[in-house]
Design a protein around this motif. Structure first.
Motif, PDB file in Angstrom:
ATOM      1  N   ARG A 136      -5.809 -18.668   2.606  1.00 14.33           N
ATOM      2  CA  ARG A 136      -6.164 -17.062   2.922  1.00 14.33           C
ATOM      3  C   ARG A 136      -5.202 -16.311   1.978  1.00 14.33           C
ATOM      4  O   ARG A 136      -5.609 -15.202   1.351  1.00 14.33           O
ATOM      5  CB  ARG A 136      -5.969 -16.588   4.381  1.00 14.33           C
ATOM      6  N   ALA A 137      -3.825 -16.501   1.911  1.00 15.30           N
ATOM      7  CA  ALA A 137      -3.115 -15.917   1.050  1.00 15.30           C
ATOM      8  C   ALA A 137      -3.642 -15.959  -0.378  1.00 15.30           C
ATOM      9  O   ALA A 137      -3.182 -14.744  -1.099  1.00 15.30           O
ATOM     10  CB  ALA A 137      -1.582 -16.517   1.184  1.00 15.30           C
ATOM     11  N   TRP A 138      -3.925 -16.977  -0.884  1.00 12.50           N
ATOM     12  CA  TRP A 138      -4.454 -17.371  -2.257  1.00 12.50           C
ATOM     13  C   TRP A 138      -5.562 -16.102  -2.353  1.00 12.50           C
ATOM     14  O   TRP A 138      -5.804 -15.641  -3.478  1.00 12.50           O
ATOM     15  CB  TRP A 138      -4.911 -18.552  -2.690  1.00 12.50           C
ATOM     16  N   GLY A 139      -6.559 -16.210  -1.424  1.00 10.61           N
ATOM     17  CA  GLY A 139      -7.674 -15.201  -1.437  1.00 10.61           C
ATOM     18  C   GLY A 139      -7.082 -13.729  -1.592  1.00 10.61           C
ATOM     19  O   GLY A 139      -7.713 -13.064  -2.280  1.00 10.61           O
ATOM     20  N   THR A 140      -6.227 -13.552  -0.911  1.00  8.77           N
ATOM     21  CA  THR A 140      -5.803 -12.139  -0.760  1.00  8.77           C
ATOM     22  C   THR A 140      -5.087 -11.854  -2.179  1.00  8.77           C
ATOM     23  O   THR A 140      -5.321 -10.705  -2.651  1.00  8.77           O
ATOM     24  CB  THR A 140      -4.647 -11.862   0.229  1.00  8.77           C
ATOM     25  N   MET A 141      -4.416 -12.733  -2.926  1.00 10.40           N
ATOM     26  CA  MET A 141      -3.707 -12.573  -4.104  1.00 10.40           C
ATOM     27  C   MET A 141      -4.853 -12.296  -5.218  1.00 10.40           C
ATOM     28  O   MET A 141      -4.723 -11.536  -6.152  1.00 10.40           O
ATOM     29  CB  MET A 141      -2.647 -13.710  -4.491  1.00 10.40           C
ATOM     30  N   HIS A 142      -5.766 -13.056  -5.046  1.00 13.24           N
ATOM     31  CA  HIS A 142      -7.051 -13.190  -6.015  1.00 13.24           C
ATOM     32  C   HIS A 142      -7.538 -11.647  -6.001  1.00 13.24           C
ATOM     33  O   HIS A 142      -7.857 -11.044  -7.056  1.00 13.24           O
ATOM     34  CB  HIS A 142      -8.003 -14.299  -5.646  1.00 13.24           C
ATOM     35  N   GLU A 143      -7.988 -11.043  -4.659  1.00 13.99           N
ATOM     36  CA  GLU A 143      -8.338  -9.780  -4.424  1.00 13.99           C
ATOM     37  C   GLU A 143      -7.521  -8.803  -5.174  1.00 13.99           C
ATOM     38  O   GLU A 143      -8.009  -7.914  -5.875  1.00 13.99           O
ATOM     39  CB  GLU A 143      -8.739  -9.586  -3.166  1.00 13.99           C
ATOM     40  N   ILE A 144      -6.300  -8.832  -4.961  1.00 12.12           N
ATOM     41  CA  ILE A 144      -5.330  -7.708  -5.433  1.00 12.12           C
ATOM     42  C   ILE A 144      -5.478  -7.665  -7.044  1.00 12.12           C
ATOM     43  O   ILE A 144      -5.325  -6.765  -7.772  1.00 12.12           O
ATOM     44  CB  ILE A 144      -3.810  -8.076  -4.906  1.00 12.12           C
ATOM     45  N   GLU A 145      -5.262  -8.998  -7.568  1.00 14.83           N
ATOM     46  CA  GLU A 145      -5.244  -9.213  -8.766  1.00 14.83           C
ATOM     47  C   GLU A 145      -6.477  -8.573  -9.392  1.00 14.83           C
ATOM     48  O   GLU A 145      -6.501  -7.935 -10.388  1.00 14.83           O
ATOM     49  CB  GLU A 145      -5.180 -10.612  -9.442  1.00 14.83           C
ATOM     50  N   GLU A 146      -7.680  -8.966  -8.944  1.00 15.04           N
ATOM     51  CA  GLU A 146      -9.090  -8.352  -9.333  1.00 15.04           C
ATOM     52  C   GLU A 146      -8.991  -6.991  -9.423  1.00 15.04           C
ATOM     53  O   GLU A 146      -9.836  -6.150 -10.159  1.00 15.04           O
ATOM     54  CB  GLU A 146     -10.139  -8.830  -8.649  1.00 15.04           C
ATOM     55  N   ARG A 147      -8.532  -6.526  -8.514  1.00 19.02           N
ATOM     56  CA  ARG A 147      -8.464  -4.942  -8.270  1.00 19.02           C
ATOM     57  C   ARG A 147      -7.318  -4.135  -9.022  1.00 19.02           C
ATOM     58  O   ARG A 147      -7.687  -3.187  -9.873  1.00 19.02           O
ATOM     59  CB  ARG A 147      -8.057  -4.500  -6.573  1.00 19.02           C
ATOM     60  N   ASP A 148      -6.453  -4.812  -9.486  1.00 19.62           N
ATOM     61  CA  ASP A 148      -5.291  -4.142 -10.114  1.00 19.62           C
ATOM     62  C   ASP A 148      -5.139  -4.676 -11.693  1.00 19.62           C
ATOM     63  O   ASP A 148      -4.440  -4.115 -12.493  1.00 19.62           O
ATOM     64  CB  ASP A 148      -3.798  -4.600  -9.635  1.00 19.62           C
ATOM     65  N   VAL A 149      -5.979  -5.484 -12.091  1.00 19.94           N
ATOM     66  CA  VAL A 149      -6.188  -5.850 -13.368  1.00 19.94           C
ATOM     67  C   VAL A 149      -6.500  -4.923 -14.387  1.00 19.94           C
ATOM     68  O   VAL A 149      -5.884  -4.305 -15.514  1.00 19.94           O
ATOM     69  CB  VAL A 149      -7.018  -7.384 -13.741  1.00 19.94           C
ATOM     70  N   GLY A 150      -7.506  -4.089 -13.974  1.00 17.11           N
ATOM     71  CA  GLY A 150      -7.899  -3.070 -14.596  1.00 17.11           C
ATOM     72  C   GLY A 150      -6.677  -2.025 -14.845  1.00 17.11           C
ATOM     73  O   GLY A 150      -6.860  -1.627 -16.249  1.00 17.11           O
ATOM     74  N   SER A 151      -6.051  -1.619 -13.973  1.00 15.22           N
ATOM     75  CA  SER A 151      -5.155  -0.488 -13.953  1.00 15.22           C
ATOM     76  C   SER A 151      -3.986  -1.221 -14.949  1.00 15.22           C
ATOM     77  O   SER A 151      -3.246  -0.415 -15.610  1.00 15.22           O
ATOM     78  CB  SER A 151      -4.473  -0.151 -12.738  1.00 15.22           C
ATOM     79  N   MET A 152      -3.675  -2.579 -14.900  1.00 10.15           N
ATOM     80  CA  MET A 152      -2.543  -3.173 -15.800  1.00 10.15           C
ATOM     81  C   MET A 152      -2.940  -3.052 -17.099  1.00 10.15           C
ATOM     82  O   MET A 152      -2.220  -2.698 -18.190  1.00 10.15           O
ATOM     83  CB  MET A 152      -2.623  -4.531 -15.348  1.00 10.15           C
ATOM     84  N   VAL A 153      -4.306  -3.399 -17.512  1.00 11.95           N
ATOM     85  CA  VAL A 153      -4.894  -3.233 -18.943  1.00 11.95           C
ATOM     86  C   VAL A 153      -4.770  -1.616 -19.392  1.00 11.95           C
ATOM     87  O   VAL A 153      -4.355  -1.657 -20.292  1.00 11.95           O
ATOM     88  CB  VAL A 153      -6.363  -3.793 -18.878  1.00 11.95           C
ATOM     89  N   ASP A 154      -5.033  -0.732 -18.589  1.00  8.92           N
ATOM     90  CA  ASP A 154      -5.055   0.761 -18.991  1.00  8.92           C
ATOM     91  C   ASP A 154      -3.519   0.916 -19.237  1.00  8.92           C
ATOM     92  O   ASP A 154      -3.294   1.581 -20.231  1.00  8.92           O
ATOM     93  CB  ASP A 154      -5.546   1.469 -17.833  1.00  8.92           C
ATOM     94  N   GLY A 155      -2.524   0.636 -18.414  1.00  9.23           N
ATOM     95  CA  GLY A 155      -1.119   0.814 -18.685  1.00  9.23           C
ATOM     96  C   GLY A 155      -0.614   0.083 -20.070  1.00  9.23           C
ATOM     97  O   GLY A 155       0.057   0.650 -20.870  1.00  9.23           O
ATOM     98  N   VAL A 156      -1.096  -1.090 -20.496  1.00  8.41           N
ATOM     99  CA  VAL A 156      -0.665  -1.634 -21.556  1.00  8.41           C
ATOM    100  C   VAL A 156      -1.339  -1.128 -22.559  1.00  8.41           C
ATOM    101  O   VAL A 156      -0.697  -0.668 -23.823  1.00  8.41           O
ATOM    102  CB  VAL A 156      -1.142  -3.360 -21.469  1.00  8.41           C
ATOM    103  N   ASN A 157      -2.742  -0.624 -22.557  1.00  7.31           N
ATOM    104  CA  ASN A 157      -3.289   0.132 -23.720  1.00  7.31           C
ATOM    105  C   ASN A 157      -2.503   1.601 -23.930  1.00  7.31           C
ATOM    106  O   ASN A 157      -2.354   2.166 -24.950  1.00  7.31           O
ATOM    107  CB  ASN A 157      -4.452   0.407 -23.390  1.00  7.31           C
ATOM    108  N   ASP A 158      -2.196   2.163 -22.973  1.00 10.95           N
ATOM    109  CA  ASP A 158      -1.194   3.370 -22.856  1.00 10.95           C
ATOM    110  C   ASP A 158       0.014   3.237 -23.880  1.00 10.95           C
ATOM    111  O   ASP A 158       0.210   4.224 -24.673  1.00 10.95           O
ATOM    112  CB  ASP A 158      -0.909   3.980 -21.638  1.00 10.95           C
ATOM    113  N   ARG A 159       0.997   2.268 -23.378  1.00 11.04           N
ATOM    114  CA  ARG A 159       1.917   1.838 -24.140  1.00 11.04           C
ATOM    115  C   ARG A 159       1.423   1.750 -25.814  1.00 11.04           C
ATOM    116  O   ARG A 159       2.148   1.864 -26.693  1.00 11.04           O
ATOM    117  CB  ARG A 159       2.817   0.528 -23.568  1.00 11.04           C
ATOM    118  N   ARG A 160       0.202   0.751 -26.016  1.00 13.91           N
ATOM    119  CA  ARG A 160      -0.165   0.482 -27.033  1.00 13.91           C
ATOM    120  C   ARG A 160      -0.325   1.704 -27.943  1.00 13.91           C
ATOM    121  O   ARG A 160      -0.061   1.974 -29.219  1.00 13.91           O
ATOM    122  CB  ARG A 160      -1.191  -0.704 -27.040  1.00 13.91           C
ATOM    123  N   ARG A 161      -1.000   2.488 -27.306  1.00 16.14           N
ATOM    124  CA  ARG A 161      -1.463   3.645 -28.203  1.00 16.14           C
ATOM    125  C   ARG A 161      -0.347   4.797 -28.484  1.00 16.14           C
ATOM    126  O   ARG A 161      -0.343   5.105 -29.500  1.00 16.14           O
ATOM    127  CB  ARG A 161      -2.384   4.663 -27.202  1.00 16.14           C
TER     128      ARG A 161
END
Length: 103
Positions: free
Chosen positions: A44-69
């Protein structure tokens, strides 16, 4: 011969019955529950971690791209970012002198 076969069969049946009964009794008396043995909570914990990662990966990519820009570098999509992170991790593992090469 028949008496021996009957005695042998009775002995085998008795040993099997006592053995299975002892295992069942140990299982009932054991402080560990099946959830502890099968790691249901961890799944169950792994499932929750996966859901959090799927939800947060987009914002992480946006943050990385902000720094790259801000540096003047080109934007990355999720696949490019994962490839870059994988290359960095492999490089770190290859340069680690304490790493066991066998695994």
């Amino acid at each position: 011969m028949t008496v021996f076969a009957d005695t042998f069969a009775t002995g085998v049946f008795t040993v099997l019955t006592v053995g299975i009964g002892a295992l069942l009794l140990l299982g009932l008396r054991s402080p560990r529950r099946t959830g502890d043995i099968t790691d249901k909570k961890q799944h169950r914990a792994w499932g929750t971690m996966h859901e959090i990662e799927e939800r947060d990966v987009g914002s992480m990519v946006d943050g990385v791209n902000d720094r790259r820009r801000a540096r003047g570098a080109a934007d990355l999509d999720e696949g490019d970012l994962r490839d870059e992170v994988e290359r960095q991790q492999v490089g770190r593992l290859a340069s680690d002198p304490n790493r066991d090469p066998a695994g």
